[in-house]
Design a protein around this motif. Structure first.
Motif, PDB file in Angstrom:
ATOM      1  N   VAL A 126       0.844  -1.196   0.000  1.00 23.98           N
ATOM      2  CA  VAL A 126       0.000   0.000   0.000  1.00 23.98           C
ATOM      3  C   VAL A 126       0.879   1.246   0.000  1.00 23.98           C
ATOM      4  N   ALA A 127       0.647   2.143  -0.942  1.00 22.28           N
ATOM      5  CA  ALA A 127       1.500   3.338  -1.086  1.00 22.28           C
ATOM      6  C   ALA A 127       1.365   4.291   0.103  1.00 22.28           C
ATOM      7  N   ASP A 128       0.156   4.449   0.613  1.00 30.36           N
ATOM      8  CA  ASP A 128      -0.088   5.369   1.730  1.00 30.36           C
ATOM      9  C   ASP A 128      -0.878   4.617   2.803  1.00 30.36           C
ATOM     10  N   PRO A 129      -0.164   3.837   3.645  1.00 24.99           N
ATOM     11  CA  PRO A 129      -0.862   3.000   4.633  1.00 24.99           C
ATOM     12  C   PRO A 129      -1.772   3.774   5.569  1.00 24.99           C
ATOM     13  N   ALA A 130      -1.331   4.930   6.034  1.00 23.71           N
ATOM     14  CA  ALA A 130      -2.155   5.692   6.985  1.00 23.71           C
ATOM     15  C   ALA A 130      -3.497   6.065   6.362  1.00 23.71           C
ATOM     16  N   HIS A 131      -3.467   6.579   5.146  1.00 23.84           N
ATOM     17  CA  HIS A 131      -4.694   6.997   4.467  1.00 23.84           C
ATOM     18  C   HIS A 131      -5.583   5.800   4.142  1.00 23.84           C
ATOM     19  N   THR A 132      -4.962   4.731   3.656  1.00 23.79           N
ATOM     20  CA  THR A 132      -5.740   3.546   3.269  1.00 23.79           C
ATOM     21  C   THR A 132      -6.362   2.863   4.474  1.00 23.79           C
ATOM     22  N   ALA A 175       4.819  -1.458  14.623  1.00 20.73           N
ATOM     23  CA  ALA A 175       4.406  -0.426  15.584  1.00 20.73           C
ATOM     24  C   ALA A 175       3.862   0.800  14.854  1.00 20.73           C
ATOM     25  N   LEU A 176       4.409   1.083  13.677  1.00 28.78           N
ATOM     26  CA  LEU A 176       3.914   2.202  12.871  1.00 28.78           C
ATOM     27  C   LEU A 176       2.493   1.918  12.390  1.00 28.78           C
ATOM     28  N   ILE A 177       2.230   0.668  11.986  1.00 30.24           N
ATOM     29  CA  ILE A 177       0.890   0.275  11.538  1.00 30.24           C
ATOM     30  C   ILE A 177      -0.097   0.362  12.701  1.00 30.24           C
ATOM     31  N   GLU A 178       0.349  -0.049  13.876  1.00 25.28           N
ATOM     32  CA  GLU A 178      -0.499   0.079  15.073  1.00 25.28           C
ATOM     33  C   GLU A 178      -0.875   1.549  15.290  1.00 25.28           C
ATOM     34  N   GLY A 179       0.091   2.441  15.096  1.00 27.59           N
ATOM     35  CA  GLY A 179      -0.178   3.862  15.244  1.00 27.59           C
ATOM     36  C   GLY A 179      -1.181   4.361  14.218  1.00 27.59           C
TER      37      GLY A 179
END
Length: 258
Positions: A126-132, A175-179
């Motif tokens: 995924v190019a932009d994990p936070a947005h997706t 941990a970034l994905i958890e955030g």
């Protein structure tokens, strides 16, 4: 480093994908059980496997759970989804779409909201994990759960050194994905599960040559062959045994499920 064409990689690998991912008879049932347990799946849940590929795990989850409504197998590769069969097995509905398509609402789903969804080893595409992940979280019903299954920041696979180094370069930190899930308004947690793999060395070398991990698509043919020779020297044993450790990043939307 060669540029990764992830879509092309999976289109080419589709016909033999399951062969490369079924390490042994216990692996898929074990992982599917871990997914179902972590998500606390119930037969009444509306479920989606985002980035399902050939539906290896969705098929097993459906077999174990016997859901009242089909599990949605969402993947951007038609070639991968065709491996489900025509028609697909009962309990599964293929949908050609990316995680970004679902998050942005560009692809309509049979269910207005989802009670549970998982992404297994696909979040790094995924190019932009936070947005997706925000968009996917918005598709959850009250009490809905979203599980990201991913490899940790480093792995102990018997790969060649350059592949292990590149993995650490490209792999996002769990941990970034958890955030990201927490920022999307979900109650988030991070845990780990581990399963020992035992696989014939020559079979594993063949899997590497076939680039069974998308990571390996970043290497040229000559680099792959050089890496395989390095692996032969480092691992003379006929059966490779190594830990397959996964991060389970779970997010839950507030409220009670219907």
């Amino acid at each position: 480093m060669e540029r990764r064409d992830v879509h092309g990689h999976y289109e080419e690998l589709a016909a033999e994908y399951d062969e490369h991912w079924i390490y042994g008879q216990h692996y898929v049932p074990w992982m599917s059980g871990q997914i179902a347990e972590s998500l606390r799946l119930a037969p009444t849940d509306r479920i989606a496997d985002i980035g399902s590929g050939t539906g290896l795990f969705a098929r097993e989850v459906a077999k174990q759970l016997q859901p009242r409504q089909p599990v949605l197998c969402v993947d951007p590769s038609e070639a991968m989804l065709r491996q489900l069969g025509t028609p697909p097995p009962a309990g599964l509905t293929p949908i050609v779409a990316s995680a970004e398509d679902i998050a942005a609402g560009r692809k309509p789903l049979p269910y207005q909201q989802l009670d549970a969804m998982w992404l297994k080893e696909s979040v790094h595409h995924v190019a932009d994990p936070a947005h997706t992940l925000q968009g996917l979280a918005d598709r959850l019903a009250p009490g809905g759960r979203l599980l990201v299954v991913m490899l940790p920041a480093s792995i102990q696979y018997p790969l060649f050194k350059a592949a292990l180094a590149r993995f650490e370069e490209l792999q996002p930190d769990p941990a970034l994905i958890e955030g990201h899930l927490r920022a999307a308004g979900l109650k988030a947690s991070l845990s780990y599960v581990e399963h020992e793999l035992r696989i014939d060395r020559d079979k594993y070398l063949g899997m590497v040559r076939a680039r069974y991990m998308s990571l390996l698509s970043t290497f040229s043919d000559s680099e792959i062959e050089k890496g395989i020779e390095e692996m032969r020297i480092a691992h003379p044993e006929p059966v490779l045994a190594f830990p397959d450790r996964f991060a389970f990043v779970l997010g839950q939307r507030s409220g009670e499920s219907a």
